[in-house]
Design a protein around this motif. Structure first.
Motif, PDB file in Angstrom:
ATOM      1  N   MET A  62      44.327  38.594  28.678  1.00  0.00           N
ATOM      2  CA  MET A  62      43.791  38.743  30.026  1.00  0.00           C
ATOM      3  C   MET A  62      42.395  38.137  30.109  1.00  0.00           C
ATOM      4  O   MET A  62      41.576  38.345  29.210  1.00  0.00           O
ATOM      5  CB  MET A  62      43.729  40.223  30.383  1.00  0.00           C
ATOM      6  N   GLY A  99      51.374  33.931  30.942  1.00  0.00           N
ATOM      7  CA  GLY A  99      50.551  35.076  31.281  1.00  0.00           C
ATOM      8  C   GLY A  99      49.844  34.759  32.586  1.00  0.00           C
ATOM      9  O   GLY A  99      49.307  33.663  32.751  1.00  0.00           O
ATOM     10  N   ALA A 101      47.277  36.288  35.837  1.00  0.00           N
ATOM     11  CA  ALA A 101      46.404  37.278  36.459  1.00  0.00           C
ATOM     12  C   ALA A 101      46.091  36.795  37.871  1.00  0.00           C
ATOM     13  O   ALA A 101      45.771  35.616  38.070  1.00  0.00           O
ATOM     14  CB  ALA A 101      45.119  37.457  35.659  1.00  0.00           C
ATOM     15  N   TYR A 103      43.985  37.331  41.599  1.00  0.00           N
ATOM     16  CA  TYR A 103      42.751  37.871  42.151  1.00  0.00           C
ATOM     17  C   TYR A 103      42.736  37.683  43.671  1.00  0.00           C
ATOM     18  O   TYR A 103      43.218  36.668  44.194  1.00  0.00           O
ATOM     19  CB  TYR A 103      41.536  37.181  41.516  1.00  0.00           C
ATOM     20  N   LEU A 110      40.649  41.911  40.830  1.00  0.00           N
ATOM     21  CA  LEU A 110      41.945  41.746  40.192  1.00  0.00           C
ATOM     22  C   LEU A 110      42.997  42.505  40.988  1.00  0.00           C
ATOM     23  O   LEU A 110      42.832  43.699  41.275  1.00  0.00           O
ATOM     24  CB  LEU A 110      41.896  42.271  38.749  1.00  0.00           C
ATOM     25  N   ASP A 112      46.678  42.057  40.228  1.00  0.00           N
ATOM     26  CA  ASP A 112      47.764  42.401  39.319  1.00  0.00           C
ATOM     27  C   ASP A 112      47.812  41.368  38.196  1.00  0.00           C
ATOM     28  O   ASP A 112      47.209  40.300  38.295  1.00  0.00           O
ATOM     29  CB  ASP A 112      49.107  42.419  40.061  1.00  0.00           C
ATOM     30  N   SER A 113      48.527  41.693  37.140  1.00  0.00           N
ATOM     31  CA  SER A 113      48.728  40.755  36.031  1.00  0.00           C
ATOM     32  C   SER A 113      50.091  41.011  35.428  1.00  0.00           C
ATOM     33  O   SER A 113      50.651  42.110  35.538  1.00  0.00           O
ATOM     34  CB  SER A 113      47.634  40.906  34.970  1.00  0.00           C
ATOM     35  N   TYR A 116      51.233  39.127  29.818  1.00  0.00           N
ATOM     36  CA  TYR A 116      50.412  39.242  28.616  1.00  0.00           C
ATOM     37  C   TYR A 116      50.936  40.303  27.661  1.00  0.00           C
ATOM     38  O   TYR A 116      50.487  40.379  26.519  1.00  0.00           O
ATOM     39  CB  TYR A 116      48.956  39.539  28.994  1.00  0.00           C
ATOM     40  N   ARG A 144      45.402  26.626  29.919  1.00  0.00           N
ATOM     41  CA  ARG A 144      45.056  27.640  30.926  1.00  0.00           C
ATOM     42  C   ARG A 144      44.636  26.912  32.201  1.00  0.00           C
ATOM     43  O   ARG A 144      43.826  25.984  32.157  1.00  0.00           O
ATOM     44  CB  ARG A 144      43.935  28.546  30.441  1.00  0.00           C
ATOM     45  N   TYR A 160      44.972  32.470  41.062  1.00  0.00           N
ATOM     46  CA  TYR A 160      45.814  32.763  39.920  1.00  0.00           C
ATOM     47  C   TYR A 160      45.232  32.105  38.671  1.00  0.00           C
ATOM     48  O   TYR A 160      44.952  30.900  38.682  1.00  0.00           O
ATOM     49  CB  TYR A 160      47.227  32.219  40.132  1.00  0.00           C
TER      50      TYR A 160
END
Length: 316
Positions: A62, A99, A101, A103, A110, A112-113, A116, A144, A160
């Protein structure tokens, strides 16, 4: 059991979104970016919104801190590479685990995520038309990216952070096990597709399982959504009646939405495993009758199932 939050539904949905969907257009986008066949050319450009996002923390975990001036104005799907990976380049048709995350673009909080933790998100198939293809193009595993999604009729605008974690094989990769005696025999071709040969014996009256490969991934739980490859044949004559291998791609479904014998073959197994299951009519499609005219009624069924991924159901 509850439906995953709206934010997480949006996370899952981006795997299938086209650029037209991301821009909120009600008509298909006729631009070249919506029609490209080359995955490298599918990647959308970075822009003011995606470049305005700062991310810290290690790839594969995360993000520690994601900052941007709020509210962030997001007009188009944009993608900025934060970390360029050094792994295998992704190709169209690959299944990739991510993975993610998410926002809030208005507050920076944040939302949700997912992905991971093992078993939280199914691998997604990459194509030039799907959002993941447009975010990453053919960027290598280990990359990333920050993607900014504009609002649509069904979801708010969002920021994201997405990590391309690994390419998932489309055949079971677990350690080979010694086949049990008395079961149908299985021979795999170079791609992993099975050919099943029925023994010259009476069909069993109970569900029988044999693990042909033992995977090292998360355990499939009741109610999970699984990604699998499979071939099913009839015990009576060895005829193939269904096969994801023949249809050309793995498929996904919820374990509780298949016949009981197939459900028994999945739940409790580990991702990466290959399982052989024999399913008598009682645990399949029942006995044939005036009220049960299913083509497979009365048949004992044999499946070879490769378990490629699982997404645990969300509970209260």
């Amino acid at each position: 059991m509850r439906i995953r939050s709206l934010a997480a539904l949006s996370i899952t949905a981006i795997a299938a979104l086209s650029l037209a969907g991301c821009t909120g257009s009600s008509e298909p986008d006729a631009s070249p970016s919506a029609e490209v066949s080359d995955l490298c050319s599918a990647a959308v450009a970075s822009g003011d919104a995606s470049n305005a996002v700062s991310v810290s923390g290690d790839f594969g975990s995360m993000p520690e801190d994601v900052t941007f001036e709020t509210p962030l104005d997001i007009a188009d799907l944009e993608s900025t590479i934060v970390t360029e990976g050094t792994g295998e380049a992704v190709s169209a048709g690959d299944f990739v685990s991510y993975g993610i995350a998410v926002y809030n673009s208005e507050t920076g909080e944040l939302v949700d995520s997912v992905g991971y933790e093992e078993g939280s998100f199914l691998p997604q198939q990459v194509s030039p038309q799907a959002a993941f293809g447009q975010i990453f193009g053919c960027a290598p595993i280990g990359t990333r990216a920050v993607a900014t999604f504009p609002a649509t009729d069904s979801s708010a605008a969002g920021v994201y952070v997405i990590d391309a974690l690994e390419i998932v094989p489309t055949a079971a990769w677990g350690e080979e096990q010694t086949p049990a005696d008395g079961f149908p025999t299985v021979v795999l071709d170079d791609d992993g597709a099975p050919t099943i040969t029925i023994p010259d014996t009476d069909a069993p009256t109970d569900v029988e399982l044999d693990t042909l490969k033992l995977g090292d991934g998360p355990v499939v739980e009741s109610g999970d959504t699984v990604l699998v490859q499979y071939t099913g044949v009839q015990w009576s004559d060895g005829t193939v009646f269904d096969s994801s291998w023949e249809s050309g791609t793995p498929t996904s479904f919820v374990t509780t939405q298949v016949v009981p014998g197939f459900q028994q073959a999945l739940e409790g197994q580990t991702v990466g495993s290959q399982v052989l299951v024999v399913i008598p009519p009682e645990f399949g499609y029942g006995e044939a009758s005036e009220d049960n005219t299913n083509a497979l009624a009365g048949e004992t069924l044999v499946f070879v199932v490769d378990i490629l991924g699982t997404q645990h159901a969300v509970t209260e």
